[in-house]
Design an enzyme around this catalytic site. Structure first.
Site, PDB file in Angstrom:
ATOM      1  N   GLU A 196       0.883  -1.176   0.000  1.00 12.76           N
ATOM      2  CA  GLU A 196       0.000   0.000   0.000  1.00 12.76           C
ATOM      3  C   GLU A 196       0.908   1.210   0.000  1.00 12.76           C
ATOM      4  OE1 GLU A 196      -3.106   0.154  -0.376  1.00 12.76           O
ATOM      5  OE2 GLU A 196      -3.788  -1.871   0.042  1.00 12.76           O
ATOM      6  N   GLU A 228      -6.396  -4.205   0.468  1.00 11.01           N
ATOM      7  CA  GLU A 228      -6.773  -4.326   1.866  1.00 11.01           C
ATOM      8  C   GLU A 228      -8.291  -4.197   1.954  1.00 11.01           C
ATOM      9  OE1 GLU A 228      -3.894  -1.578   4.005  1.00 11.01           O
ATOM     10  OE2 GLU A 228      -3.204  -3.571   4.629  1.00 11.01           O
TER      11      GLU A 228
END
Ligand code: NDP
Length: 479
Positions: free
Chosen positions: A248, A453
């Site tokens: 991320e 996620e």
């Protein structure tokens, strides 16, 4: 002010003092030292991974519904203690209590609740093959490492731990050196909720500790939230052991506002997309493309609304804009603002500010080539860029290595979807920005990352498939 934890690390269900270098923790508002921690030594990193590998076996053997129950209990404990936890988050990050009360631990609790519920619903497939058949089992990976950034430290810890633990993995988590406190609370809360010792461990340290975790032989997966350069290093190190990764990473996301948009909503979204958490958000829409016809009206409304913002003491519930996380980060943001002015962009609001504070800053008349429009600043700096046509703005919006997020404001339904289909971004919004409910996959494309996620999609990134062929008759060998 004192936020000293019982010890710096949390290994095998216990607070453990670090044996590495000193790691002081400062309250960004005052610069005062609020806790004095120590990094984990190399031996402690190895110990945490070993303990996690041992504990994972028992945890994975538990019925998924029981694992889910532990996560749900942890979510409930977090919600009961939200005030106390949010105050600690404010001390650790400097973010206004007004934000931490609703955005940080709350969204962490939502992840634990969501994946707690999802744990027991994950099943395999039965594949008919005539006489024979096959089936699949979704298995945990083993020990997962989580490495966090400093902007949403407790949320990041929960977003990584919840799907990992739901699937029967163990985790060793390393928070950012800037914000080490929240993850220790999560470790305590998970134990209180019934998590077996060793399933969730916290080690502290700077980049070198993160690097040691990534190559530990017990580790099967690494999930990093951080910058692109760190992501590239971690991904490469993980590749040597063929470890799974979730990355991320950073962004320079476009927020595109057409002249038929509801202007008040578009201005509100641009504010949320640039200045929440003092602009320290990866998915921020920092390149605001405004169609030429409404450019002046947009800037006028925007600057009027920014003039009313309350900047100050983060623990004051009325404060809307807090300090920057560290003097080093503030210096980086100031350098970007100064460079923008030198490159010829017009400063229409804010500026370099003073001390720990940088006010919401807006540039107009920028061009796509200016560093303001190319580099992630990770601070409260909005760059507005004028455009005329849909075709032009798509081309310009996509002309970046990043691909984390994008937003479109228009009342034209077909245009909105046409635009989204062509935008190179993992997470998009139409007539909204920066909303990331746990039900929705979140993540980037291009340099901004890999994997997702949140949502059921995260399950795939914390598990692997085992395929089983079942022979129901004899074996016909040719000789
Ligand atoms: P960094 O990339 O500097 O650090 C991220 C984490 O990695 C930290 O815990 C850091 O430790 C650790 N680290 C540093 N070097 C290594 C290494 N070689 N091996 C393993 N771990 C290492 O990011 P920041 O903390 O400065 O956070 C800001 C960045 O994070 C921005 O680019 C932002 O866009 C991105 N981000 C992305 C999000 C997303 O979901 N896509 C969300 C939030 C932020 P230490 O800090 O102790 O050095």
């Amino acid at each position: 002010m004192n936020a000293q934890p019982a010890a710096s690390l949390f290994i095998n269900g216990q607070p453990v003092e670090g044996q590495g270098d000193a790691l002081p923790v400062f309250y960004p508002y005052t610069g005062q030292e609020i806790a004095s921690l120590r990094e984990a030594s190399g031996a402690q990193v190895a110990e945490a991974c070993k303990v996690a590998a041992e504990a994972q076996v028992e945890w994975a053997a538990m019925a998924p519904v029981e694992r889910g129950r532990v996560l749900s209990r942890a979510a409930a404990i977090i919600r009961e203690r939200n005030e106390e936890l949010s105050r600690l988050e404010t001390l650790d990050t400097g973010k206004p209590i007004q934000e931490t009360l609703v955005a940080d631990w709350e969204s962490g609790a939502a992840a634990l609740e969501y994946f707690g519920g999802l744990a027991a619903t994950v099943t395999g497939q039965m594949i008919p093959l005539g006489r024979d058949w096959a089936y699949t089992i979704r298995e945990p990976l083993g020990v997962c490492v989580g490495i966090g950034a400093w902007n949403y430290p407790s949320q990041i810890a929960c977003w990584k731990a919840a799907p990992a633990l739901a699937m029967g993995n163990a985790m060793v988590f390393k928070p950012s050196e800037e914000t080490p406190l929240g993850a220790l609370k999560l470790a305590e809360i998970l134990i209180e909720a019934g998590l077996p010792a060793g399933v969730f461990n916290v080690v502290q340290g700077r980049g070198a500790v993160g690097a040691a975790l990534v190559t530990d032989p017990h580790v099967a997966k690494v999930s990093l939230t951080g910058s692109v350069p760190t992501g590239q290093k971690v991904y490469a190190a993980a590749a040597a052991g063929m470890r799974h990764v979730t990355m991320e990473l950073g962004g320079k996301s476009p927020l595109i506002i057409f002249d038929d948009a509801n202007l008040d909503d578009a201005v509100g979204a641009a504010i949320l997309a640039n200045f929440y958490s003092s602009g320290q958000i990866c998915s921020n829409g920092t390149r605001v493309f405004v169609q030429s016809g409404i450019r002046d009206a947009f800037l006028e409304k925007l600057t009027a609304r920014l003039a009313a913002i309350r900047i100050g003491d983060p623990l004051d519930p009325d404060t809307q804009h807090g300090p920057i996380v560290s003097p080093a980060q503030a210096a980086r943001i100031r350098a970007a603002i100064t460079a923008g002015e030198q490159e010829g962009a017009r400063l229409v609001a804010g500026g370099v500010g003073e001390g720990a504070f940088i006010p919401p800053t807006v540039f107009a008349d920028a061009t796509d080539q200016m560093t303001l429009a190319t580099d992630e600043i990770f601070g409260p700096v909005m760059t507005t860029l004028a455009f005329d046509t849909e075709e032009e703005v798509i081309r310009r919006a996509n002309a970046t290595g990043f691909g984390l997020a994008a937003g479109v404001f228009t009342q034209d339904l077909t245009r909105a979807h046409r635009m989204i289909a062509r935008l190179e971004a993992g997470t998009c919004w139409i007539n909204a920005y920066n909303l990331t409910p746990v039900e929705m996959p979140f993540g980037g494309v291009k340099l901004s990352g890999i994997g997702r996620e949140n949502s059921a999609a995260a399950i795939e990134h914390y598990s692997q498939l085992k395929t089983v062929y079942v022979g129901m008759g004899g074996v016909d060998a040719p000789y």
